[in-house]
Motif scaffolding. Structure first.
Motif, short mmCIF file in Angstrom:
data_model
loop_
_atom_site.label_atom_id
_atom_site.label_comp_id
_atom_site.label_asym_id
_atom_site.label_seq_id
_atom_site.Cartn_x
_atom_site.Cartn_y
_atom_site.Cartn_z
N SER A 183 35.65 42.74 30.55
CA SER A 183 35.05 41.46 30.91
C SER A 183 36.07 40.35 31.06
O SER A 183 35.77 39.29 31.63
CB SER A 183 34.01 41.05 29.85
N GLU A 184 37.29 40.56 30.57
CA GLU A 184 38.33 39.53 30.63
C GLU A 184 39.39 39.83 31.69
O GLU A 184 40.35 39.07 31.84
CB GLU A 184 39.01 39.39 29.26
N HIS B 205 37.12 50.29 31.55
CA HIS B 205 36.04 50.97 30.83
C HIS B 205 36.39 52.46 30.63
O HIS B 205 36.17 53.03 29.56
CB HIS B 205 34.74 50.87 31.61
N HIS C 207 29.54 46.50 40.53
CA HIS C 207 29.09 46.46 39.15
C HIS C 207 28.57 47.83 38.73
O HIS C 207 28.33 48.71 39.56
CB HIS C 207 28.05 45.35 38.93
N ALA D 256 30.95 34.27 31.34
CA ALA D 256 30.56 35.30 30.37
C ALA D 256 29.05 35.36 30.21
O ALA D 256 28.46 36.45 30.15
CB ALA D 256 31.22 35.00 29.02
N LYS E 209 40.15 43.49 27.66
CA LYS E 209 38.76 43.89 27.74
C LYS E 209 38.29 43.86 29.20
O LYS E 209 38.73 43.00 29.97
CB LYS E 209 37.88 42.95 26.91
N GLN F 154 27.26 36.73 33.54
CA GLN F 154 27.44 38.15 33.77
C GLN F 154 26.37 38.98 33.05
O GLN F 154 26.09 40.11 33.43
CB GLN F 154 28.83 38.59 33.31
N LYS F 155 25.75 38.43 32.03
CA LYS F 155 24.71 39.14 31.29
C LYS F 155 23.41 39.24 32.06
O LYS F 155 22.51 39.98 31.66
CB LYS F 155 24.45 38.44 29.95
N ALA G 191 37.95 46.44 36.22
CA ALA G 191 37.15 46.50 35.00
C ALA G 191 36.60 47.91 34.76
O ALA G 191 36.53 48.37 33.62
CB ALA G 191 36.00 45.49 35.09
N THR H 131 31.70 36.56 38.81
CA THR H 131 32.74 37.57 38.99
C THR H 131 33.88 37.10 39.89
O THR H 131 34.80 37.86 40.16
CB THR H 131 32.14 38.85 39.59
#
Length: 455
Positions: free
Chosen positions: A373-374, A415, A277, A82, A371, A85-86, A411, A71
Motif C-alpha cells: 500500500s506504500e 504481495h 487491482h 489510504a 508495504k 483505497q478501502k 504492489a 492510486t
C-alpha cells in the motif's frame, strides 16, 4: 444519444445525483480545505475517515473516481489515499427483482429462456455494475456483468464534482497542474460505461496475448451482450492473495505472468490495462498446480500513440546508459514542456523509482521493506517537495493510467514477494524495438477489434 434510450444522460437523474453526492461529500471537502488552508494537519486522518465514510454509501462512479485518485501517487494526501483505497468493490448489490427488470431491459422479456442457468445473486459487485454467474443453453459457464441503472447520468454528475475537487486542489496546491489529469480520468470512466467497447477491448487482448499461455482472456458472447450487459466465458480461478504464502517458485511464476499481462500488450500494441487491482485477476491451475492468471475486466484500457511507448523505451535506455539527451527527448515526446535541468532532475526521481527494477541485471524484489500500500508514496512525496521549489509542472494525461498500472503492478509483486530478473524480462519485451513496426502492429490489431486508432 437516441431519444428511446431511457438511461441517456438525463437532467433529472443528474440533478438527483448532484444532491446526493453534494450532501455526502460537500461538508467533508470544506472541512478538508479548511484544515489545509489553516495548516491544521492533525485533522487529516479524521477528515480522511469521514470522506471514506461519506463515499462508502454512494454506489457508482464517484467510488470509481475515488479509487482512481487513491492510486495516483501524491495526487491526494497519504491519509486520504489510504482511506479511499478501502472502498474498492464495496457497492451494495441490486436485488433479484431489480436484476430481472434490468435483464429484461437489455435482452427482452424472454431473456431467461436464452440461458440454461442464471443466478440472480451477484457473484461480485463493483462501482459501475455487478457480475452474475450463468450458463449457456449448452451448459457453458458464463459471467454476466450488468450495469447499474442511470450510470451515464451519475457519471456526468460525479465528474462535475471531480472538476470542482480538482479546482479546489489547484487553489490549495499549485505544484502540479491537474487539469489534464481530470480530463483523462473523465474520458476513461466514460469509456467504462460502454460495454460494447469493453467487449472490443477483450477481443483486442485475446489477440495480442495469443500464444502467452500463462495469461487467459475470457471469451465474449456477443449474442448475450449489449451496451450495458457484457457476457463472457467464466474463468475459474482463485484469489491471488491465496498464494502469497506459497513456495517461491509458485510466487515467481504468478509474478512472471502478471509481468507478461501488462508489458506484452504495451510493447506489442501500445495498450495497457489501467486497473491493476486485486479483483481484476485470478489464478488458474493446471494439473493441480497454479499455472497463470485470468485477466479480467477490460473497461479501463488505455490505448496510447506508439510514440508514447517510444518515450518509455528512450527513457529506459537513457537511464541505463546515462544518456541525458535521450532522457530529455523522452520527456518531451510525452508532452512535458519548458524543461530545465532542475525539472529533469526532479522527474528523474520518479523515473528511477519506476525503472529501478528494470535497470539492474540481477534477481531481486521490486522493493525491499516496503508495504504494497506504500509502494511509490515516498518517491512521489520527494517529487512533490522538489516541485514546490522548482515547479509548477503540467503532467501529461497519459501518465495517469501508466503510473497507476506501474504502481499497482509493483504492489502485486510485493504481495507475492517475488524475486525475478525484471531487467531481462523487460529487455525481452523491447528486443529489437521499432517504432514503425509497433505502429503497424497496433493499427492491425485495433482495426481487427473494431477500435479507433489513437490520435
Amino acid at each position: 444519444m437516441s431519444a428511446s434510450d431511457s438511461e441517456a444522460n438525463r437532467f433529472s437523474a443528474r440533478a438527483a445525483r448532484y444532491a446526493k453526492v453534494g450532501a455526502n461529500v460537500g461538508g467533508v471537502a470544506a472541512r478538508m480545505a479548511g484544515a489545509r488552508l489553516l495548516g491544521r494537519k492533525g485533522e487529516d486522518v479524521s477528515s480522511a475517515a469521514a470522506l471514506a465514510q461519506a463515499l462508502g454509501g454512494l454506489k457508482g462512479p464517484i467510488m470509481k473516481v475515488a479509487q482512481l485518485l487513491a492510486t495516483v501517487p501524491d495526487l491526494l494526501p497519504p491519509e486520504y489515499a489510504a482511506e479511499l483505497q478501502k472502498l474498492q468493490s464495496e457497492a451494495p448489490p441490486m436485488g433479484a427483482a431489480f436484476v430481472k427488470r434490468r435483464m429484461a431491459a437489455e435482452l427482452g422479456p424472454q431473456w431467461q429462456g436464452r440461458f440454461g442457468k442464471f443466478d440472480l445473486r451477484p457473484a461480485a459487485a463493483a462501482s459501475l455494475g455487478q457480475v452474475h454467474r450463468a450458463e449457456t443453453l449448452d451448459g457453458v459457464p458464463l459471467a454476466c456483468k450488468l450495469q447499474y441503472p442511470d450510470m451515464q447520468s451519475a457519471v456526468e454528475a460525479d465528474l462535475k464534482q471531480l472538476e470542482l475537487a480538482f479546482a479546489l486542489h489547484r487553489r490549495i496546491s499549485s505544484v502540479i497542474d491537474t487539469r489534464e489529469i481530470a480530463k483523462e480520468i473523465g474520458d476513461r470512466v466514460r469509456e467504462e460505461l460502454d460495454y460494447t467497447r469493453e467487449a472490443k477491448h477483450a477481443a483486442l487482448y485475446a489477440d495480442v496475448l495469443k500464444g502467452v499461455e500463462t495469461v487467459r482472456v475470457p471469451v465474449v458472447h456477443p449474442d448475450l451482450s449489449t451496451k450495458r450487459l457484457l457476457t463472457q466465458g467464466w474463468l475459474e480461478g482463485e484469489k491471488i492473495l491465496n498464494f502469497t504464502g506459497g513456495p517461491l517458485e509458485t510466487r515467481n511464476r504468478l509474478a512472471h505472468a502478471m509481468f507478461q499481462a501488462w508489458w506484452h500488450p504495451f510493447s506489442r500494441a501500445a495498450v495497457i490495462h489501467g486497473d491493476p487491482h486485486l479483483g481484476n485477476y485470478t489464478v488458474f491451475s493446471d494439473g493441480g498446480e497454479p499455472a497463470g492468471i485470468n485477466l479480467l475486466d477490460y473497461g479501463c484500457i488505455r490505448i496510447f500513440h506508439p510514440r508514447f511507448v517510444g518515450g518509455v523505451v528512450d527513457l529506459y535506455k537513457g537511464l541505463l546508459h546515462g544518456d541525458e539527451a535521450r532522457i530529455v527527448h523522452a520527456y518531451e515526446s510525452w508532452g512535458f514542456r519548458n524543461l530545465t535541468r532542475e525539472l529533469v532532475d526532479i522527474l528523474n526521481i520518479w523515473a528511477r523509482f519506476i525503472y529501478g527494477p528494470l535497470l539492474e541485471d540481477r534477481v531481486r524484489t521490486v522493493a525491499d521493506g516496503v508495504k504494497p500500500s506504500e509502494y511509490g508514496r515516498r518517491q512521489a512525496f520527494e517529487v512533490h517537495r522538489a516541485l514546490k521549489e522548482r515547479g509548477p509542472v503540467t503532467v501529461p494525461r497519459e501518465f495517469v493510467f501508466m503510473d497507476r498500472a506501474a504502481v499497482g503492478l509493483g504492489a502485486v509483486f510485493l504481495h507475492l514477494r517475488s524475486e525475478l530478473n525484471y531487467h531481462r524480462l523487460f529487455e525481452a519485451q523491447i528486443d529489437r524495438f521499432s517504432l514503425d513496426e509497433l505502429a503497424a502492429r497496433q493499427h492491425a490489431v485495433l482495426e481487427k477489434a473494431g477500435l479507433p486508432q489513437p490520435a
